[in-house]
Scaffold this motif. Sequence first.
Motif, mmCIF file in Angstrom:
data_model
loop_
_atom_site.group_PDB
_atom_site.id
_atom_site.type_symbol
_atom_site.label_atom_id
_atom_site.label_comp_id
_atom_site.label_asym_id
_atom_site.label_seq_id
_atom_site.Cartn_x
_atom_site.Cartn_y
_atom_site.Cartn_z
ATOM 1 N N GLN A 240 -5.501 7.505 2.034
ATOM 2 C CA GLN A 240 -6.878 6.941 2.179
ATOM 3 C C GLN A 240 -7.251 6.880 1.443
ATOM 4 O OE1 GLN A 240 -8.183 11.241 4.144
ATOM 5 N NE2 GLN A 240 -10.035 9.630 4.387
ATOM 6 N N GLN A 241 -7.548 7.446 -0.068
ATOM 7 C CA GLN A 241 -8.139 6.664 -1.680
ATOM 8 C C GLN A 241 -7.730 5.503 -1.728
ATOM 9 O OE1 GLN A 241 -7.197 8.546 -4.864
ATOM 10 N NE2 GLN A 241 -9.284 8.076 -5.602
ATOM 11 N N TRP B 14 1.016 -1.120 -0.038
ATOM 12 C CA TRP B 14 -0.462 0.115 0.009
ATOM 13 C C TRP B 14 0.587 1.116 0.691
ATOM 14 C CZ3 TRP B 14 0.256 3.476 4.868
ATOM 15 C CH2 TRP B 14 -0.939 4.276 4.643
ATOM 16 N N LYS C 293 -8.299 -2.329 6.213
ATOM 17 C CA LYS C 293 -7.227 -0.735 5.302
ATOM 18 C C LYS C 293 -6.444 -1.678 5.620
ATOM 19 C CE LYS C 293 -12.305 1.933 5.752
ATOM 20 N NZ LYS C 293 -11.797 3.603 6.220
ATOM 21 N N GLU C 294 -5.976 -1.705 7.096
ATOM 22 C CA GLU C 294 -4.255 -1.972 6.716
ATOM 23 C C GLU C 294 -3.918 -3.308 6.384
ATOM 24 O OE1 GLU C 294 -6.430 -1.609 8.994
ATOM 25 O OE2 GLU C 294 -6.774 0.473 9.797
ATOM 26 N N THR D 188 1.025 3.742 -3.023
ATOM 27 C CA THR D 188 0.413 5.155 -2.469
ATOM 28 C C THR D 188 1.643 6.120 -2.931
ATOM 29 O OG1 THR D 188 -0.644 4.446 -1.339
ATOM 30 C CG2 THR D 188 -0.041 6.332 -0.930
ATOM 31 N N ALA E 176 -1.131 11.579 1.994
ATOM 32 C CA ALA E 176 -1.702 11.473 2.435
ATOM 33 C C ALA E 176 -3.657 11.296 2.094
ATOM 34 C CB ALA E 176 -2.266 12.207 4.166
ATOM 35 N N GLY E 177 -3.645 12.324 1.495
ATOM 36 C CA GLY E 177 -5.129 11.886 0.480
ATOM 37 C C GLY E 177 -5.390 10.935 -0.420
ATOM 38 N N GLN F 175 -6.793 3.025 0.306
ATOM 39 C CA GLN F 175 -7.411 2.564 1.489
ATOM 40 C C GLN F 175 -8.558 1.421 1.253
ATOM 41 O OE1 GLN F 175 -5.830 3.582 5.577
ATOM 42 N NE2 GLN F 175 -4.368 2.292 5.806
ATOM 43 N N GLU F 176 -9.358 2.969 1.227
ATOM 44 C CA GLU F 176 -10.684 3.023 1.162
ATOM 45 C C GLU F 176 -11.174 1.432 -0.331
ATOM 46 O OE1 GLU F 176 -12.753 4.098 3.461
ATOM 47 O OE2 GLU F 176 -11.605 5.115 4.752
ATOM 48 N N ASP G 184 2.115 6.043 10.410
ATOM 49 C CA ASP G 184 0.950 6.424 10.323
ATOM 50 C C ASP G 184 0.422 8.425 10.139
ATOM 51 O OD1 ASP G 184 -1.454 6.306 8.841
ATOM 52 O OD2 ASP G 184 -3.334 5.899 10.058
ATOM 53 N N LYS G 185 0.935 8.740 9.440
ATOM 54 C CA LYS G 185 0.663 10.403 9.122
ATOM 55 C C LYS G 185 1.899 10.392 9.803
ATOM 56 C CE LYS G 185 -4.128 10.123 8.170
ATOM 57 N NZ LYS G 185 -5.183 10.439 7.886
#
Length: 287
Positions: A63-64, A39, A280-281, A43, A59-60, A66-67, A253-254
């Motif tokens: 997240q996309q 991931w 998700k992880e 990313t 980050a954005g 992961q979703e 994370d972040k």
Amino acid sequence: MSWKLYRWVWRLESPLHIGVTPAGLLNRTRLYIPARNIWAALTEELARRSSSASFPDYAGTGQQVQEAMRFSYLYPAEQVNGKWQAWLPQYKQNGNESGLSWRREDGGKSLPDRQFRRRILITRPSTAIDPSADSAAEATLRELECISPWWRQVNGQDSAHAVAMVGYVLCQNDQLYEAVLKIDEIFVGGDVRYGLGHLRRYDQPNEEQHLFGNQVNLQPPDPIVQTQRVLAHTLPNGNVSFIGCWTCIGGWDKGSMMSAHSAWEPGSSTETMHGFVIQKEGWWQRQ
């Protein structure tokens, strides 16, 4: 919206190091690539390709991904009769055969963990450099354990052949999946700035209905794998008895440290079939 499941193959172009707890002067490696590492690598590539800003929106983009996507762990594979067959871990509790072993997914060879490591691992010396003296810094000499790009010969009988990492990707967003397919090489793990962890996608992913031979329910919000043997770090949930190894997992994370979790290692197994949710992880959890 249902998930689509694809099997993909990444050929190892350089040694690969996925760090785990060291042993003395040896920086050890895992024998597989966790989903979270895949991931992160995808990313990074997606964010750089889709952004014209000086600093991509990691980050954005993360997240996309992961979703809309889930990833299985990637396991070492060798080519047998033109098809890449992964070696999968299996903990056993059966007298002399107790402990961790590795079995090829075509039902062929099986090797104890120690013998399997001899076939696939190499070590590289490493050290930190003291900039004031331009020499090795005191007490920093280490050996770095890596997955080799080539399988080692066994008793001189097998010819040397390439190592690939095989796994699965699940996706709900066709547009995002097409963007991911444009990425044909990634760098994963430690010391990538020194050329380690270079993977190149070997072939076009094929749509599947099973994950390493296990049935997958692709309809729920999160995909569910039906199996007795888990192939990812698995969080406990309920009174399920496992045969395997218990470990602690965490990460960043972040910019901040994630909470640590106790989990069963890949290859741990149960006596009966259970459904495990792919989170998700990339970790699994009993349904």
